[in-house]
Design a protein around this motif. Structure first.
Motif, mmCIF file in Angstrom:
data_model
loop_
_atom_site.group_PDB
_atom_site.id
_atom_site.type_symbol
_atom_site.label_atom_id
_atom_site.label_comp_id
_atom_site.label_asym_id
_atom_site.label_seq_id
_atom_site.Cartn_x
_atom_site.Cartn_y
_atom_site.Cartn_z
ATOM 1 N N ASP A 56 43.023 13.745 -71.438
ATOM 2 C CA ASP A 56 42.044 14.738 -70.984
ATOM 3 C C ASP A 56 40.652 14.136 -70.851
ATOM 4 N N ALA A 57 40.346 13.155 -71.714
ATOM 5 C CA ALA A 57 38.988 12.608 -71.752
ATOM 6 C C ALA A 57 38.620 11.864 -70.467
ATOM 7 N N PHE A 58 39.617 11.442 -69.663
ATOM 8 C CA PHE A 58 39.285 10.786 -68.395
ATOM 9 C C PHE A 58 38.622 11.754 -67.427
ATOM 10 N N ASP A 59 39.273 12.892 -67.217
ATOM 11 C CA ASP A 59 38.728 13.885 -66.295
ATOM 12 C C ASP A 59 37.610 14.690 -66.943
ATOM 13 N N GLY A 60 37.537 14.646 -68.281
ATOM 14 C CA GLY A 60 36.555 15.463 -68.974
ATOM 15 C C GLY A 60 36.917 16.928 -68.930
ATOM 16 N N VAL A 61 38.215 17.199 -68.918
ATOM 17 C CA VAL A 61 38.701 18.575 -68.882
ATOM 18 C C VAL A 61 39.764 18.717 -69.961
ATOM 19 N N LYS A 115 41.681 11.870 -62.102
ATOM 20 C CA LYS A 115 40.314 11.746 -61.585
ATOM 21 C C LYS A 115 39.472 11.021 -62.621
ATOM 22 N N SER A 118 34.949 10.839 -62.928
ATOM 23 C CA SER A 118 34.015 11.753 -63.595
ATOM 24 C C SER A 118 33.451 11.134 -64.866
ATOM 25 N N CYS A 119 34.181 10.178 -65.414
ATOM 26 C CA CYS A 119 33.919 9.678 -66.762
ATOM 27 C C CYS A 119 32.850 8.572 -66.742
ATOM 28 N N ALA A 126 36.394 6.438 -73.182
ATOM 29 C CA ALA A 126 37.421 7.417 -73.554
ATOM 30 C C ALA A 126 38.574 6.737 -74.282
#
Ligand SMILES: [Zn+2]
Lengths: 387, 156
Positions: A56-61, A115, A118-119, A126
């Protein structure tokens, strides 16, 4: 073994780019729609959906699986996210295979979307917390550091040079020139790779795949549905996966045993007894150039320590005896983690259907393999396809 | 120390501090760009409209959630909708209490799937589900193409 036969009947891939305007769900939609269109199906025909995506930490979602659901066509359906780190992209179709092979459904859509753009400042941030929080994180490690340890140990064990390994990057980046989704295809030379910036010796910049945005999808169906839809089904003949400890320092860095175990599981299911003779085209995971060599050995496609020699002799070129990463791989097409693994499965699907265009390998291959790898150097996922 | 002992102070046991050191720059997306650009320049909300099944959706999407067809049409739907539900919020996401609550509501638009969640500025005695509310926008030169270009929704 009591499993139903499972066929791939459609696939789609977006372009892989450094930063896409599209959101994650928008990318997932574009790939899903392409796959359904190729299969000649509508979303209403799809019963179950499995979605693969990296942390999740890649997309920040947070709850990224749920976030991507609508774009992956999951509204109101039996939808679930699967996850085994970087091995996810090949695990996703394995998970879809479970849905269909078990008889739970006849039509399953497999979607992978990532995605990473975003990171900031870099997705490496991350990755920090995948390391042990007390013994490793305070050293502020990056994945490149530990891959440098792994690559050096591999070179030392088999007496390999940097050039032996860099040939993989040259091959794959050049192969990717023919892939329409490609982000970092290039006519690089061995000297270019060897002279590129050092990140953590022996790892140089051109030894590594980039961070990418992208999505891929495929449609899996049961035998009777496949016969209605296409004259060219590609069958999932064997699947395998295996995970080893997160205490990565306890492992032999020069050999991925977990990949061998995953491969043996898939080969047994597919009735493959001599993989180096029976597998005709392969897409092992190549986020780093040495990883392709590592994985060819773990997949039992060559003797241990021999993959570099075979590469130098052109054995793994697109026109060689065993074409390896004819797509261009993560090194050439790009590396939106989960979407990369699925891109590799799609490449084998296209190669077996003889629809790979300029990338088509000669000899009308009937059996191919894709593999992904990930987590903290601890997971192998393998799928064997046959036409 | 084990599970049977209850520890109330995090630092009483050996510990390291840590964080996931990243921040994010999210893209608006293809449909998001169209929505916020239209709001910024033309003072109106737009919905996506499916050419296959006719479903309209706000916020707009590049695909129809109902039939999965690609969206080719985006239609203006004005700035006025109907208050579908509301709440008075006392605590923020960091657990801080505000003496004066603010009102948060979900605004829906006739014939359109979805809605907009935003601040509602209406006298307490007038606040009522089903009332007509309209978006009050920032002056054009202060807009930056985000959700805060809407100041709040108010009675119309
Ligand atoms: Zn529709």
């Amino acid at each position: 073994m009591g499993y139903r036969k499972v066929a791939i009947v459609g696939a789609g891939i977006t372009k892989f780019v450094r930063r896409a305007e599209e959101t994650g769900p928008e990318m997932a939609y574009l790939a899903s729609k392409m796959a359904l269109d190729q299969a000649g199906l509508k979303l209403k025909d799809v019963e179950m959906i499995t979605l693969g995506t990296a942390p999740d930490a890649f997309d920040g979602v947070h709850m990224k699986g749920e976030y991507l659901l609508s774009g992956a066509g999951g509204n109101g359906k039996q939808y679930i996210r699967n996850f085994v780190g970087g091995g996810t992209g090949v695990f996703a179709p394995i998970h879809g295979w479970m849905h269909v092979a078990s008889g739970a459904c006849d039509v399953c859509l497999v979607v992978c979307s990532e995605k990473m753009s975003s990171c900031h400042p870099h997705p490496q941030g991350a990755f920090l917390t995948i390391f042990d929080h007390t013994t490793e994180q305070p050293l502020k490690p990056t994945l490149i550091w530990i891959f440098a340890l792994e690559m050096r140990r591999y070179m030392e064990t088999y007496g390999l040079t940097k050039a032996d390994i860099a040939r993989v990057a040259v091959k794959n980046k050049n192969n990717a020139l023919d892939h329409p989704s490609s982000q970092v295809a290039d006519t690089v030379t061995l000297e270019d790779v060897l002279n590129s910036e050092v990140l953590a010796e022996p790892v140089h910049r051109l030894d590594i795949s980039p961070a990418s945005d992208g999505a891929a999808a495929m449609v899996l169906v049961s035998e009777h549905v496949a016969k209605r839809l296409t004259d060219k089904p590609v069958w999932i003949d064997g699947v395998g996966w295996n995970l080893d400890t997160a205490y990565w320092a306890t492992k032999d860095l020069y050999y991925p045993r977990y990949v061998e175990k995953a491969a043996r599981m898939a080969y047994e299911m597919a009735g493959i007894t001599e993989p180096h003779k029976q597998i005709q085209v392969a897409e092992p995971y190549d986020p780093f150039d040495y990883k392709e060599l590592h994985h060819l050995e773990g997949l039992l496609l060559c003797e241990r320590g021999d993959a570099a020699r075979l590469t130098a002799e052109g054995y793994t070129a697109r026109t060689g005896n065993l074409p390896v990463c004819p797509s261009g791989g993560a090194l050439g097409v790009g590396n939106p983690i989960a979407a990369t693994g699925l891109m590799k499965v799609i490449e084998i699907f296209l190669q077996l259907r003889e629809e790979a265009g300029k990338r088509q390998v000669p000899g009308k291959p009937r059996v191919g393999l894709a593999q992904a790898w990930g987590d903290l150097m601890q997971v192998g996922t393998v799928i064997v396809l046959r036409r | 120390m084990s599970f049977k002992d209850s520890i109330h102070l995090n630092t009483k046991l050996g510990y390291f501090e840590g964080e996931i050191p990243v921040n994010y720059q999210y893209t608006l997306g293809v449909a998001g760009n169209i929505f916020f650009k239209t709001l910024m320049e033309k003072d109106e909300f737009i919905a996506s409209e499916c050419s296959e099944c006719g479903t309209k959706t706000i916020y707009p999407l590049i695909y129809c959630e109902e039939c999965f067809a690609p969206i080719e049409k985006y239609v203006p739907i004005g700035l006025v909708g109907e208050l579908y539900s509301y709440t008075h919020c006392y605590y923020d996401y960091q657990g801080i209490r505000h003496e004066k609550p603010h009102v948060l509501g979900l605004v829906r638009f006739k014939g359109v799937q979805g809605g907009i969640v935003h601040r509602i500025e209406v006298k307490p005695e007038e606040l009522k589900i089903g009332m007509k509310v309209g978006a009050k926008l920032k002056p054009k030169n202060e807009r930056n193409g985000g959700i805060d270009d809407i100041i709040h929704f108010e009675k119309v």
